[in-house]
Each structure stands twice: as C-alpha cells, then as structure tokens.
Design a protein around this motif. Structure first.
Motif, PDB file in Angstrom:
ATOM      1  N   LEU A 132       0.829  -1.200   0.000  1.00  0.00           N
ATOM      2  CA  LEU A 132       0.000   0.000   0.000  1.00  0.00           C
ATOM      3  C   LEU A 132       0.870   1.258   0.000  1.00  0.00           C
ATOM      4  O   LEU A 132       0.591   2.211  -0.727  1.00  0.00           O
ATOM      5  N   GLY A 133       1.937   1.259   0.812  1.00  0.00           N
ATOM      6  CA  GLY A 133       2.803   2.432   0.868  1.00  0.00           C
ATOM      7  C   GLY A 133       3.426   2.754  -0.475  1.00  0.00           C
ATOM      8  O   GLY A 133       3.430   3.914  -0.918  1.00  0.00           O
ATOM      9  N   ASN A 134       3.941   1.741  -1.147  1.00  0.00           N
ATOM     10  CA  ASN A 134       4.606   1.977  -2.431  1.00  0.00           C
ATOM     11  C   ASN A 134       3.625   2.341  -3.545  1.00  0.00           C
ATOM     12  O   ASN A 134       3.892   3.246  -4.349  1.00  0.00           O
ATOM     13  N   LEU A 135       2.496   1.654  -3.617  1.00  0.00           N
ATOM     14  CA  LEU A 135       1.536   1.946  -4.680  1.00  0.00           C
ATOM     15  C   LEU A 135       0.947   3.347  -4.524  1.00  0.00           C
ATOM     16  O   LEU A 135       0.730   4.051  -5.517  1.00  0.00           O
ATOM     17  N   THR A 136       0.694   3.766  -3.295  1.00  0.00           N
ATOM     18  CA  THR A 136       0.143   5.106  -3.079  1.00  0.00           C
ATOM     19  C   THR A 136       1.191   6.176  -3.329  1.00  0.00           C
ATOM     20  O   THR A 136       0.865   7.276  -3.801  1.00  0.00           O
ATOM     21  N   ALA A 137       2.453   5.879  -3.028  1.00  0.00           N
ATOM     22  CA  ALA A 137       3.524   6.849  -3.276  1.00  0.00           C
ATOM     23  C   ALA A 137       3.665   7.158  -4.760  1.00  0.00           C
ATOM     24  O   ALA A 137       4.123   8.244  -5.134  1.00  0.00           O
ATOM     25  N   LEU A 138       3.278   6.208  -5.622  1.00  0.00           N
ATOM     26  CA  LEU A 138       3.368   6.434  -7.067  1.00  0.00           C
ATOM     27  C   LEU A 138       2.528   7.629  -7.515  1.00  0.00           C
ATOM     28  O   LEU A 138       2.844   8.275  -8.520  1.00  0.00           O
ATOM     29  N   ALA A 155       6.713 -16.493  -0.214  1.00  0.00           N
ATOM     30  CA  ALA A 155       5.783 -15.530  -0.812  1.00  0.00           C
ATOM     31  C   ALA A 155       6.067 -14.121  -0.301  1.00  0.00           C
ATOM     32  O   ALA A 155       5.991 -13.140  -1.065  1.00  0.00           O
ATOM     33  N   LEU A 156       6.420 -14.002   0.980  1.00  0.00           N
ATOM     34  CA  LEU A 156       6.750 -12.690   1.538  1.00  0.00           C
ATOM     35  C   LEU A 156       7.992 -12.113   0.861  1.00  0.00           C
ATOM     36  O   LEU A 156       8.043 -10.902   0.583  1.00  0.00           O
ATOM     37  N   LEU A 157       8.954 -12.948   0.562  1.00  0.00           N
ATOM     38  CA  LEU A 157      10.159 -12.498  -0.142  1.00  0.00           C
ATOM     39  C   LEU A 157       9.815 -11.963  -1.533  1.00  0.00           C
ATOM     40  O   LEU A 157      10.336 -10.925  -1.960  1.00  0.00           O
ATOM     41  N   VAL A 158       8.970 -12.696  -2.251  1.00  0.00           N
ATOM     42  CA  VAL A 158       8.588 -12.268  -3.610  1.00  0.00           C
ATOM     43  C   VAL A 158       7.866 -10.923  -3.564  1.00  0.00           C
ATOM     44  O   VAL A 158       8.135 -10.023  -4.368  1.00  0.00           O
ATOM     45  N   LEU A 180       9.136  -7.390  -5.369  1.00  0.00           N
ATOM     46  CA  LEU A 180       8.294  -6.624  -6.295  1.00  0.00           C
ATOM     47  C   LEU A 180       8.099  -5.185  -5.802  1.00  0.00           C
ATOM     48  O   LEU A 180       8.103  -4.235  -6.594  1.00  0.00           O
ATOM     49  N   ASN A 181       7.957  -5.028  -4.510  1.00  0.00           N
ATOM     50  CA  ASN A 181       7.782  -3.685  -3.957  1.00  0.00           C
ATOM     51  C   ASN A 181       9.038  -2.842  -4.094  1.00  0.00           C
ATOM     52  O   ASN A 181       8.962  -1.624  -4.279  1.00  0.00           O
TER      53      ASN A 181
END
Length: 521
Positions: A317-323, A445-448, A452-453
């Motif tokens: 959420l933090g990264n997508l909203t920062a876009l 899955a957490l690593l992937v 990606l983030n």
C-alpha cells in the motif's frame, strides 16, 4: 526498626540503585524543564536561538555521556518496569543522534519563529525521554505510559504552526487516530493481565506457557483470548510505526507538521515502536532463541503470520500510493509506510538475524531519511513549495543538494553500493532462512512480495531524480538556491555515511550484533 520499615527498606534500596542507572533519562527530564526556563529567561535576547540551540545540544550531549558509561550487563530497574540492556542502549543512541541532527537543522531554518524555538526544543527533549523509556520498557504499564508521553508531546508539535489549516488538520487527525490506537492497545493489555495476572513481560511469557500446557477444557478459549490480546497490542504498536491499517494519520501529519519535526517523526518514534514491538513479541510471546538463533511463538499463537501479512500489505500500500504523489513530504510519508513494511519482515522472521536486520535497517534509515527531509526543507525554504515540479533542474540551482538527494533516494530504494542495500539484504536473509523450515512457502511468498515492492519503489524515486537532473527548471528565471553551511555539513555527513556503510558495513553489523542482548528477567 518497625516491620513496615523492614519491608520498605529493600524496596527503597532497590529504587535508589535503579536511579543510579537511570541517569540519562534523569538528565533529559531536567533538561526539558531547564529549556522551558531558559526560553523565558532569554525571551528578549537577540541571540536566543543560538543560546537555546547550544543548550539543547548540551542536554543531549550530557545524556549521551551518561549513556556511554551504562553497564554492559542487562539489568532490571525499578522492580521490573524498565531494563538496562545493550538492545535498549542501541536504540537510545539512535534517538540522541536523530534529535541532535534535528536541532541543528532547526537552528538554521525558518519553520519555527525565534520566539517559539525554545518550546520546540523542550518538547523534543521530552519526546526523546519517552523514546528512551519505550526502548527499555519491560512492563505493560511502562509500555503504555512511555507511548503516551511520546504521543502527547507529538500532538502539540504536529499542530505547532499557528493559523495553518494543514497543521490544525494534522494535529486533529493525529489525536483522533492516536486515541483510538491507544484504547485498542490498552484493551489488549487488559486481556493479557486478566489471563496471566501480571504486567511484567517475562512473567507473562511464563504464564502463557503454563496456560498453553495446562490441557484444560478452556484451552481453546484461552488461545483465542491470547490471540485477541496480542492482536490488539500489535495494533497499538502498529500505530507508532505507521503500519497498515493504522497508517492513515501519517501522510496528513507529515505534510502539516513543521518539516524538521516531520523528519524526526519519521525516524525517532518509528525506531522506538520497533524496539518495543521486538521486546514485547520476543520477550512475552516467544521462547528464547535456540542455538540456531530461531525463536518459537508460545502457545501456538500465530503472531508471526499476522505480522507477515501486515508487512506485505503495508509495503504494498505504501509503495503503490507513493506512485501517485506529487508533494515530496507526502511521497516520503508513504515511503515511510513502505519501509515500515520492510522492517516488519525482520520481526516476522522471529530470529536473532531478524532482530539484527531490523536494527541495521533502522540505523541506516535514520541517516538516509533525515538527509532526504533536509533537502525537502532546503527546497521548500527557497521556493515556498514542496511540489516535485520545484525539483526540476535542481542539479543546476543547487548541485550539492541534488547529488546528496539522489544518494539518499537510491539508498532508500536499496540499490548497491548504498547503505540501504545492506539493510534490505539482511531483512531478505532473515526471511530466507525461514523458507527451509515450517511455513517455508509462506515466507517465500513474503520475499517475492518484498522484491516486487522494491521495483515499484525504484519508479517513484527515479521520478524525483529525473526531475532534478534531466528535466528543465519549472520556472525559467529560477535562481540558484543557497543553503546554510550547517545544512551542507549535515547533508555531506549523511551522504558520506550512506556511501561508507554501503561499501564497508562491518562496523554497523558488529555494533548491532553486540547489541542483541535482550533482558528476559
């Protein structure tokens, strides 16, 4: 000697002995009061800002001096309310460093009028005192009181700009969200006390272990209650580190608060929140680490899974909203949320390496994030704006600021050879170590998701770098930006630290390794 005096004598002796190792906190307490008095005494002095700045730095230096002579062995203070151990001392050094840098930045800035600088310094020192106690708290009551000390002072500073609509909105939202998170955490603590009959973290661990091994008919209900309690306490801690879903206050408060305080807010309380979260979960809800440095949750409470899910959601959420952000303070606010998600990976790993990875990342994050906010302050003071448009052509108007800002942004992304890469590397290693054991697929899955983030983060950080070095100035008549010498020194020191620890990280690795001693009662 009467029986009452005989009973009180050991308690008095213990408290006097504890007070002798409570000296850094005592200095900060006296220093905050002294700064309020000096602010009144020097109210009409033309050099009041210089005098108050020197006094604030002197208070922080005195606290650092006493912290440097603290005993290396883990000690319990005030009958188990606080702990003096290497783990707490590590974070206390971070708090002092962050506060000192913010004081230096404030002295040359225009965010605070000279008439109110003394109040800011005094409240800042009060917050540092609360952060010290958060890092050392080994009792639920002390956890709550220290968080409230930090929160109440922060509410005042968030709305420090009189007559500013954004500052008023920031302070109001901060108070509302903080009150809700505080109530939720207190409710969870009451459940823990009701189940265990104690507020001491080490005793809670013992009681939870006994409850889980009792085999009674009420075991299922007890486990549900423990899960609810742990989740609610985690919610209160999540508010301090701006983790989803308690992140809503962060962007508005970061934008509305004075930028020097925003810079401190992004590192100081966040570091204290992680220190408290690590101590709570690893002391009260986990068995001690085994020879491999791995710990196990007590009573089959699935808090590592909860933390892992929160970590993935928070960073995404933090990264997508920062876009979507064009305001640099809001962009860094959502970036701060994303970095909280990264650091939660270390907590979810439930291991010595996971704890060390959080400590490494927090130390590096302090330097690169404070440096990034200083560039935002510099540009905002020169242009009156925090928009990304005003960073176009910054490399021509202020080359040194543009170069150092690029270093900080690349480091925040986690690209080698910058120090941010070392921090992320250790977080990824901590999670990778758990992929070979139980729940390995989940950790994979957490690593992937984290990888990606990191790629998403590179996009919005690179957008700022492109604006500084490639895009032409937004205003054709834009003048060269001049910055105070003290700010250039701080920028240079922070950039040098990011480069040095990116190439030679062993010093910070050794420091965190020697600071893993956690008091367990």
């Amino acid at each position: 000697m009467t029986p009452l005096v005989q009973q009180l004598d050991p308690l008095v002796t213990q408290n006097l002995w504890s007070a002798s190792w409570f000296r850094p906190e005592a200095v900060l307490t006296a220093g905050a009061v002294l700064l309020f008095v000096l602010d009144l005494f020097w109210r009409k002095s033309p050099r009041r800002v210089a005098y108050l700045t020197a006094s604030a730095l002197a208070v922080l230096a005195a606290a650092a001096g006493f912290l440097a002579v603290q005993p290396a062995d883990a000690l319990s203070l005030f009958n188990g309310l606080l702990a003096n151990d290497a783990f707490a001392s590590f974070f206390k050094w971070l708090f002092l460093a962050a506060a000192a840098l913010v004081v230096i930045i404030t002295a040359s800035g225009k965010d605070f009028p000279p008439a109110r600088v003394g109040e800011f310094y005094a409240l800042l020192v009060s917050i540092v005192l609360g952060l010290f106690m958060m890092a050392s708290a080994t009792d639920l009551l002390m956890m709550y009181l220290s968080i409230e000390l930090v929160s109440l002072s922060s509410y005042v500073l968030a709305g420090f700009k009189k007559g500013d609509r954004k500052a008023t909105e920031a302070a109001l939202k901060y108070v509302i969200y903080g009150s809700v998170a505080s109530g939720i955490m207190l409710f969870g603590m009451s459940y823990l006390y009701g189940l265990t009959g104690t507020t001491n973290l080490s005793q809670i661990a013992t009681q939870v272990q006994q409850l889980s091994a009792s085999g009674t008919a009420e075991l299922a209900a007890t486990r549900i209650a423990l899960v609810v309690a742990a989740t609610f306490v985690a919610g209160g801690l999540g508010y301090k580190i701006a983790a989803v879903p308690f992140h809503m206050w962060c962007p508005d408060v970061y934008e509305g608060a004075p930028t020097p305080f925003t810079a401190f807010l992004s590192v100081g309380p966040k570091a204290a929140g992680f220190a408290l979260a690590l101590r709570f979960f690893l002391s009260a809800l986990s068995f001690p680490a085994n020879a491999d440095g791995l710990a196990l949750p007590i009573g089959d409470i699935p808090w590592p899974a909860v933390i892992g899910v929160v970590s993935a959601v928070t960073m995404t959420l933090g990264n997508l909203t920062a876009l979507l952000q064009t305001n640099l303070k809001r962009l860094l606010a959502y970036s701060s949320i994303a970095h909280a998600g990264y650091m939660l990976m270390g907590l979810a790993a439930v291991s010595a390496v996971g704890t060390q990875s959080v400590m490494i990342y927090m130390a590096i994050y302090l330097v690169m994030n404070l440096g990034a906010f200083l560039v935002v302050i510099l540009v905002a003071q020169a242009t009156g704006s925090e928009s990304i448009l005003d960073y176009r052509g910054l490399s021509r108007r202020q080359p040194f600021a543009a170069i150092t800002f690029a270093i900080f942004l690349f480091s925040l992304t986690g690209i080698p050879p910058f120090a941010g890469f070392i921090g992320k590397w250790y977080l990824f290693v901590a999670v990778w170590e758990r992929t070979g054991g139980p729940h390995g697929t989940w950790y994979g899955a957490l690593l992937v998701i984290a990888a990606l983030n990191t790629a998403i983060a590179l996009f919005y950080y690179a957008r700022v770098i492109r604006a500084m070095f490639i895009d032409p100035p937004y205003a054709p008549d834009a003048k060269r930006i001049v910055s105070p010498v003290s700010w250039q020194v701080v920028l240079g020191a922070c950039a040098a630290a990011v480069l040095f620890f990116g190439i030679r990280p062993q010093a910070i690795i050794d420091w965190t390794l020697s600071s893993l001693q956690l008091f367990r009662g």
